[in-house]
Design an enzyme around this catalytic site. Structure first.
Site, PDB file in Angstrom:
ATOM      1  CG  ASN A  97      -1.729  -1.178   1.248  1.00  0.00           C
ATOM      2  OD1 ASN A  97      -2.537  -1.570   0.279  1.00  0.00           O
ATOM      3  ND2 ASN A  97      -2.078  -1.945   2.438  1.00  0.00           N
ATOM      4  CG  HIS A 110       4.661  -2.286   4.720  1.00  0.00           C
ATOM      5  ND1 HIS A 110       4.556  -0.870   5.021  1.00  0.00           N
ATOM      6  CD2 HIS A 110       3.414  -2.377   4.896  1.00  0.00           C
ATOM      7  CE1 HIS A 110       3.455  -0.232   5.147  1.00  0.00           C
ATOM      8  NE2 HIS A 110       2.735  -1.279   5.168  1.00  0.00           N
TER       9      HIS A 110
HETATM   10  P1  5GP Z   1      -0.083  -0.728   5.637  1.00  0.00           P
HETATM   11  O1  5GP Z   1      -1.711  -0.509   6.046  1.00  0.00           O
HETATM   12  O2  5GP Z   1       0.484   0.541   5.989  1.00  0.00           O
HETATM   13  O3  5GP Z   1      -0.210  -1.339   4.404  1.00  0.00           O
HETATM   14  O4  5GP Z   1      -0.121  -1.938   6.693  1.00  0.00           O
HETATM   15  C1  5GP Z   1       0.649  -1.703   7.961  1.00  0.00           C
HETATM   16  C2  5GP Z   1       0.705  -3.128   8.600  1.00  0.00           C
HETATM   17  O5  5GP Z   1       1.660  -2.994   9.619  1.00  0.00           O
HETATM   18  C3  5GP Z   1      -0.634  -3.655   9.207  1.00  0.00           C
HETATM   19  O6  5GP Z   1      -1.029  -4.705   8.686  1.00  0.00           O
HETATM   20  C4  5GP Z   1      -0.459  -3.534  10.654  1.00  0.00           C
HETATM   21  O7  5GP Z   1      -1.033  -4.682  11.289  1.00  0.00           O
HETATM   22  C5  5GP Z   1       1.002  -3.586  10.920  1.00  0.00           C
HETATM   23  N1  5GP Z   1       1.745  -3.271  12.022  1.00  0.00           N
HETATM   24  C6  5GP Z   1       1.482  -2.018  12.571  1.00  0.00           C
HETATM   25  N2  5GP Z   1       2.152  -1.934  14.009  1.00  0.00           N
HETATM   26  C7  5GP Z   1       2.972  -2.886  13.734  1.00  0.00           C
HETATM   27  C8  5GP Z   1       3.960  -3.241  14.954  1.00  0.00           C
HETATM   28  O8  5GP Z   1       4.336  -2.387  15.669  1.00  0.00           O
HETATM   29  N3  5GP Z   1       4.483  -4.354  14.520  1.00  0.00           N
HETATM   30  C9  5GP Z   1       4.125  -5.195  13.650  1.00  0.00           C
HETATM   31  N4  5GP Z   1       4.651  -6.469  13.458  1.00  0.00           N
HETATM   32  N5  5GP Z   1       3.235  -4.906  12.657  1.00  0.00           N
HETATM   33  C10 5GP Z   1       2.608  -3.969  12.715  1.00  0.00           C
END
Ligand code: 5GP
Length: 128
Positions: A97, A110
């Site tokens: 994303n 990521h």
């Molecule tokens: P995005 O919405 O930015 O593509 O996804 C971010 C992801 O990071 C989400 O799936 C969320 O669950 C994960 N995430 C957020 N904070 C942390 C954290 O402190 N540790 C881990 N392992 N994952 C996280």
């Protein structure tokens, strides 16, 4: 306009060792760890160690060694999870994303690797 990277984002803190993570694989330029809120039985995030906001940022500015390492790490993690097609796995989905329309929560590149169960349609129809 240049890319702007916030070094206080949560994944930067993970890379600095300020926040723990459940590491799946670490390489010279990449780190793979379990998502804290898994959306499927397998939900691993793969990040480059460099300070890149998004995939387009990484693709534009990362040295080739980092791009190769990152790409191969994603493939290796798929194999480690047993979801890759070569070992007869049932497959997976990669999601990265970016920004507002991509609904990006953490502003450090990521790749989500999701597998272990079906992942549904690629995106929701507009308006749902
Ligand atoms: P995005 O919405 O930015 O593509 O996804 C971010 C992801 O990071 C989400 O799936 C969320 O669950 C994960 N995430 C957020 N904070 C942390 C954290 O402190 N540790 C881990 N392992 N994952 C996280």
């Amino acid at each position: 306009m240049a890319y702007s990277y916030d070094s206080e984002n949560i994944f930067a803190k993970i890379l600095r060792g300020e926040i723990p993570n459940r590491t799946v694989l670490e390489t010279a330029h990449s780190l793979a760890f379990h998502d804290i809120r898994p959306q499927r039985p397998h939900h691993v995030l793969v990040i480059p160690k460099g300070a890149y906001v998004s995939y387009d940022h990484f693709a534009a500015e990362a040295p080739e060694a980092e791009i190769i390492d990152y790409t191969r790490t994603i493939g290796k993690v798929c194999r480690m999870l047993g979801v890759d097609l070569a070992s007869g796995g049932a497959g997976f989905r990669l999601i990265s994303n970016a920004g507002e329309h991509g609904v990006q929560e953490v502003p450090h590149l990521h790749m989500h690797i999701l597998g272990g169960a079906g992942t549904g349609r690629m995106v929701n129809p507009p308006g749902t």
